[in-house]
Design a protein around this motif. Structure first.
Motif, PDB file in Angstrom:
ATOM      1  N   ARG A  67      48.923  40.442  -6.906  1.00 34.03           N
ATOM      2  CA  ARG A  67      50.075  39.644  -7.316  1.00 34.03           C
ATOM      3  C   ARG A  67      50.755  40.149  -8.584  1.00 34.03           C
ATOM      4  O   ARG A  67      51.915  39.837  -8.835  1.00 34.03           O
ATOM      5  CB  ARG A  67      49.684  38.184  -7.486  1.00 34.03           C
ATOM      6  CG  ARG A  67      48.762  37.860  -8.672  1.00 34.03           C
ATOM      7  CD  ARG A  67      48.480  36.356  -8.661  1.00 34.03           C
ATOM      8  NE  ARG A  67      47.591  35.900  -9.702  1.00 34.03           N
ATOM      9  CZ  ARG A  67      47.968  35.533 -10.919  1.00 34.03           C
ATOM     10  NH1 ARG A  67      49.235  35.620 -11.262  1.00 34.03           N
ATOM     11  NH2 ARG A  67      47.078  35.110 -11.798  1.00 34.03           N
ATOM     12  N   GLY A  68      50.065  40.955  -9.358  1.00 32.28           N
ATOM     13  CA  GLY A  68      50.692  41.543 -10.541  1.00 32.28           C
ATOM     14  C   GLY A  68      50.969  43.017 -10.383  1.00 32.28           C
ATOM     15  O   GLY A  68      51.143  43.739 -11.368  1.00 32.28           O
ATOM     16  N   ALA A  69      51.037  43.488  -9.125  1.00 35.00           N
ATOM     17  CA  ALA A  69      51.053  44.925  -8.862  1.00 35.00           C
ATOM     18  C   ALA A  69      52.327  45.634  -9.285  1.00 35.00           C
ATOM     19  O   ALA A  69      52.388  46.847  -9.240  1.00 35.00           O
ATOM     20  CB  ALA A  69      50.800  45.201  -7.383  1.00 35.00           C
ATOM     21  N   SER A  70      53.349  44.911  -9.661  1.00 34.41           N
ATOM     22  CA  SER A  70      54.533  45.596 -10.175  1.00 34.41           C
ATOM     23  C   SER A  70      54.307  46.045 -11.618  1.00 34.41           C
ATOM     24  O   SER A  70      55.255  46.285 -12.362  1.00 34.41           O
ATOM     25  CB  SER A  70      55.753  44.678 -10.085  1.00 34.41           C
ATOM     26  OG  SER A  70      55.484  43.423 -10.690  1.00 34.41           O
ATOM     27  N   SER A  71      53.040  46.131 -12.009  1.00 40.12           N
ATOM     28  CA  SER A  71      52.633  46.620 -13.340  1.00 40.12           C
ATOM     29  C   SER A  71      53.198  45.767 -14.464  1.00 40.12           C
ATOM     30  O   SER A  71      53.664  46.277 -15.481  1.00 40.12           O
ATOM     31  CB  SER A  71      53.037  48.087 -13.519  1.00 40.12           C
ATOM     32  OG  SER A  71      52.388  48.910 -12.584  1.00 40.12           O
ATOM     33  N   VAL A  72      53.137  44.450 -14.274  1.00 38.76           N
ATOM     34  CA  VAL A  72      53.669  43.554 -15.308  1.00 38.76           C
ATOM     35  C   VAL A  72      52.873  43.638 -16.601  1.00 38.76           C
ATOM     36  O   VAL A  72      53.328  43.162 -17.646  1.00 38.76           O
ATOM     37  CB  VAL A  72      53.704  42.091 -14.808  1.00 38.76           C
ATOM     38  CG1 VAL A  72      54.662  41.949 -13.641  1.00 38.76           C
ATOM     39  CG2 VAL A  72      52.310  41.599 -14.429  1.00 38.76           C
ATOM     40  N   HIS A  73      51.697  44.261 -16.558  1.00 40.29           N
ATOM     41  CA  HIS A  73      50.869  44.317 -17.761  1.00 40.29           C
ATOM     42  C   HIS A  73      51.491  45.140 -18.879  1.00 40.29           C
ATOM     43  O   HIS A  73      51.094  45.016 -20.036  1.00 40.29           O
ATOM     44  CB  HIS A  73      49.477  44.863 -17.438  1.00 40.29           C
ATOM     45  CG  HIS A  73      49.456  46.242 -16.867  1.00 40.29           C
ATOM     46  ND1 HIS A  73      49.935  46.537 -15.612  1.00 40.29           N
ATOM     47  CD2 HIS A  73      49.003  47.420 -17.376  1.00 40.29           C
ATOM     48  CE1 HIS A  73      49.780  47.821 -15.377  1.00 40.29           C
ATOM     49  NE2 HIS A  73      49.226  48.392 -16.426  1.00 40.29           N
ATOM     50  N   VAL A  74      52.484  45.993 -18.559  1.00 41.62           N
ATOM     51  CA  VAL A  74      53.112  46.805 -19.601  1.00 41.62           C
ATOM     52  C   VAL A  74      54.461  46.235 -20.034  1.00 41.62           C
ATOM     53  O   VAL A  74      55.157  46.856 -20.836  1.00 41.62           O
ATOM     54  CB  VAL A  74      53.276  48.274 -19.160  1.00 41.62           C
ATOM     55  CG1 VAL A  74      51.917  48.941 -19.056  1.00 41.62           C
ATOM     56  CG2 VAL A  74      54.021  48.386 -17.847  1.00 41.62           C
ATOM     57  N   ASN A  75      54.820  45.058 -19.563  1.00 42.69           N
ATOM     58  CA  ASN A  75      56.053  44.404 -19.996  1.00 42.69           C
ATOM     59  C   ASN A  75      55.704  43.349 -21.038  1.00 42.69           C
ATOM     60  O   ASN A  75      55.034  42.360 -20.724  1.00 42.69           O
ATOM     61  CB  ASN A  75      56.765  43.752 -18.813  1.00 42.69           C
ATOM     62  CG  ASN A  75      57.230  44.765 -17.795  1.00 42.69           C
ATOM     63  OD1 ASN A  75      57.648  45.862 -18.149  1.00 42.69           O
ATOM     64  ND2 ASN A  75      57.157  44.411 -16.521  1.00 42.69           N
ATOM     65  N   PRO A  76      56.145  43.531 -22.291  1.00 47.49           N
ATOM     66  CA  PRO A  76      55.725  42.631 -23.369  1.00 47.49           C
ATOM     67  C   PRO A  76      56.049  41.163 -23.137  1.00 47.49           C
ATOM     68  O   PRO A  76      55.332  40.292 -23.627  1.00 47.49           O
ATOM     69  CB  PRO A  76      56.479  43.176 -24.590  1.00 47.49           C
ATOM     70  CG  PRO A  76      56.721  44.619 -24.269  1.00 47.49           C
ATOM     71  CD  PRO A  76      56.958  44.655 -22.792  1.00 47.49           C
ATOM     72  N   ASP A  77      57.114  40.858 -22.405  1.00 46.99           N
ATOM     73  CA  ASP A  77      57.477  39.449 -22.203  1.00 46.99           C
ATOM     74  C   ASP A  77      57.268  39.014 -20.753  1.00 46.99           C
ATOM     75  O   ASP A  77      57.975  38.151 -20.233  1.00 46.99           O
ATOM     76  CB  ASP A  77      58.931  39.202 -22.627  1.00 46.99           C
ATOM     77  CG  ASP A  77      59.920  40.062 -21.860  1.00 46.99           C
ATOM     78  OD1 ASP A  77      59.472  40.944 -21.093  1.00 46.99           O
ATOM     79  OD2 ASP A  77      61.140  39.847 -22.012  1.00 46.99           O
ATOM     80  N   ALA A  78      56.285  39.605 -20.099  1.00 43.33           N
ATOM     81  CA  ALA A  78      56.033  39.301 -18.687  1.00 43.33           C
ATOM     82  C   ALA A  78      55.538  37.877 -18.505  1.00 43.33           C
ATOM     83  O   ALA A  78      54.832  37.326 -19.352  1.00 43.33           O
ATOM     84  CB  ALA A  78      55.015  40.277 -18.119  1.00 43.33           C
ATOM     85  N   ASP A  79      55.905  37.288 -17.386  1.00 44.38           N
ATOM     86  CA  ASP A  79      55.403  35.973 -16.998  1.00 44.38           C
ATOM     87  C   ASP A  79      54.247  36.195 -16.023  1.00 44.38           C
ATOM     88  O   ASP A  79      54.454  36.469 -14.841  1.00 44.38           O
ATOM     89  CB  ASP A  79      56.524  35.157 -16.335  1.00 44.38           C
ATOM     90  CG  ASP A  79      56.045  33.775 -15.914  1.00 44.38           C
ATOM     91  OD1 ASP A  79      54.875  33.435 -16.180  1.00 44.38           O
ATOM     92  OD2 ASP A  79      56.849  33.027 -15.311  1.00 44.38           O
ATOM     93  N   LEU A  80      53.029  36.096 -16.524  1.00 40.23           N
ATOM     94  CA  LEU A  80      51.853  36.402 -15.712  1.00 40.23           C
ATOM     95  C   LEU A  80      51.594  35.359 -14.626  1.00 40.23           C
ATOM     96  O   LEU A  80      50.837  35.619 -13.686  1.00 40.23           O
ATOM     97  CB  LEU A  80      50.626  36.527 -16.606  1.00 40.23           C
ATOM     98  CG  LEU A  80      50.669  37.650 -17.649  1.00 40.23           C
ATOM     99  CD1 LEU A  80      49.471  37.559 -18.579  1.00 40.23           C
ATOM    100  CD2 LEU A  80      50.708  39.005 -16.970  1.00 40.23           C
TER     101      LEU A  80
END
Length: 399
Positions: A67-80
């Motif tokens: 579910r987070g595979a669009s690499s949201v971990h490297v976006n500082p303001d990501a909505d997890l």
């Protein structure tokens, strides 16, 4: 009193002077802490998985959510906690993902892609003709690497290439790690709106393309307009970003390695696999969410924790690829790399990417044997702030 130890940051910085190598920290971690906690730019801790065998195990594990595979971990303001959109073939899991994948798999089989090889060859030759008509200098990115996969994916999907400015700009924003959430949402909305118009048009006037077949092949299980748009967006963006960057970066590597061009011309299929392994352009890994307790290597991972499967670290693992930091076109079993991921979410367009790379690189160096950089390598600017690594411009000369 002593301060509590802080979680180290996710490694993202490449070694100075080595634009093709992943962060140096990966090699140390593979030896001493192959699966260990890091703090991601998005603000959460995740288990960074660095060894080849462990990365494959994580990506093959059906309890690991994508579910987070669009690499949201490297976006500082990501909505997890953002809800996954219907039609997101990259992020959906289980039956929902399988349903979407089955609807497009037939378009990307080896047989179907091989039928496109002649079209790819014509595109490559026509762009080489146009490039060589210039007075001895060109930007290989703008004149060659970007338009070829863009034209191919447009032809396959049924997107008018004349509309490329309507999707390439938005694609750049969507894969950027510097763009704000608002900028990404605006780009997503603009691209979604464009695709909704295109799908509506095809409903009344279907053509011989994948988008039209997705509409007409829904007997008993049709895709909604939202699913069509989200699926179409994923295919369009992924279909040109990765391959365009691989063509340009591979060309740069081949210009710098003695005898490499001859190796490509002699065995393009083997050479392309080694380039995919060596470069691993999906540079920040892929994110997974544990839905059950699991053991990764020697590390316990609890349900509800995040993991980052570092593809570029896995592809430089000496245990899987002896001499992994060297470009070796004689390497045994080069196709075992994980540049396209692994498991249920392995890149569906990998066969198409292989054909495009083989044709682009062999025809480029056959037609332009005297190709060289037109600027010092130190002057090149790399894509350190995008999900897909590459070079922004590649000025080349010949003659």
């Amino acid at each position: 009193m002593t301060a509590a130890p802080t979680t180290p940051a996710l490694p993202t910085t490449r070694p100075a002077g080595c634009p093709f190598d992943p962060p140096e920290d990966y090699a140390t971690r593979r030896e001493t802490a192959p699966t260990s906690k890091v703090r991601c730019p998005a603000g959460m801790d995740a288990h960074l998985v660095t060894r080849y065998a462990d990365v494959r195990a994580v990506l093959a594990d059906r309890t690991m959510s994508s579910r987070g595979a669009s690499s949201v971990h490297v976006n500082p303001d990501a909505d997890l906690d953002e809800e996954v959109s219907p039609g997101s073939i990259i992020q959906l899991d289980g039956p929902a993902h399988s349903r979407l994948r089955k609807k497009v798999m037939a378009e990307f089989t080896v047989r179907r892609v091989e039928a496109l090889r002649g079209y790819v060859q014509e595109l490559v030759e026509s762009h080489l003709d146009a490039m060589l008509a210039k007075p001895g200098r060109a930007d290989l990115v703008a004149d060659f690497a970007l338009p070829i996969p863009s034209l191919v994916i447009c032809e396959l999907l049924g997107v008018p290439y004349a509309d490329r400015s309507r999707f390439q700009t938005q694609s750049t924003t969507l894969v950027s790690t510097d763009a704000t959430r608002e900028e990404k949402q605006r780009a997503y909305d603009e691209l979604s709106g464009y695709l909704a118009e295109l799908f509506t048009e095809k409903q009344g006037n279907p053509q011989d393309d994948l988008f039209s077949r997705l509409i007409s092949a829904g007997a008993g299980d049709p895709l909604t307009m939202e699913e069509l748009v989200v699926l179409g967006l994923s295919l369009l963006v992924a279909g040109h970003e990765t391959t365009a960057n691989m063509i340009a970066l591979s060309t740069l590597v081949l210009l710098e390695h003695q005898g490499a061009q001859d190796a490509v011309l002699a065995a393009p299929d083997r050479a392309v696999e080694e380039l995919l392994r060596y470069l691993s352009v999906v540079q920040f890994g892929v994110l997974r969410y544990a839905t059950a307790d699991v053991r990764v290597g020697t590390q316990d991972v609890r349900a509800g924790e995040w993991l980052v499967a570092a593809l570029n670290s896995a592809n430089r693992d000496e245990a899987a690829f002896p001499g992994a930091d060297e470009l070796d076109f004689g390497r045994e079993s080069p196709r075992t790399h994980v540049a396209f991921g692994f498991g249920a979410h392995q890149c569906i367009g990998q066969q198409l990417a292989r054909v495009e790379l083989q044709e682009a690189l062999t025809r480029l160096f056959r037609r332009v044997p005297g190709l060289r950089l037109a600027v010092p390598r130190e002057a090149l600017v790399y894509k350190h702030n995008t999900l897909v690594y590459g070079v922004r411009e590649l000025p080349v000369a010949w003659g």
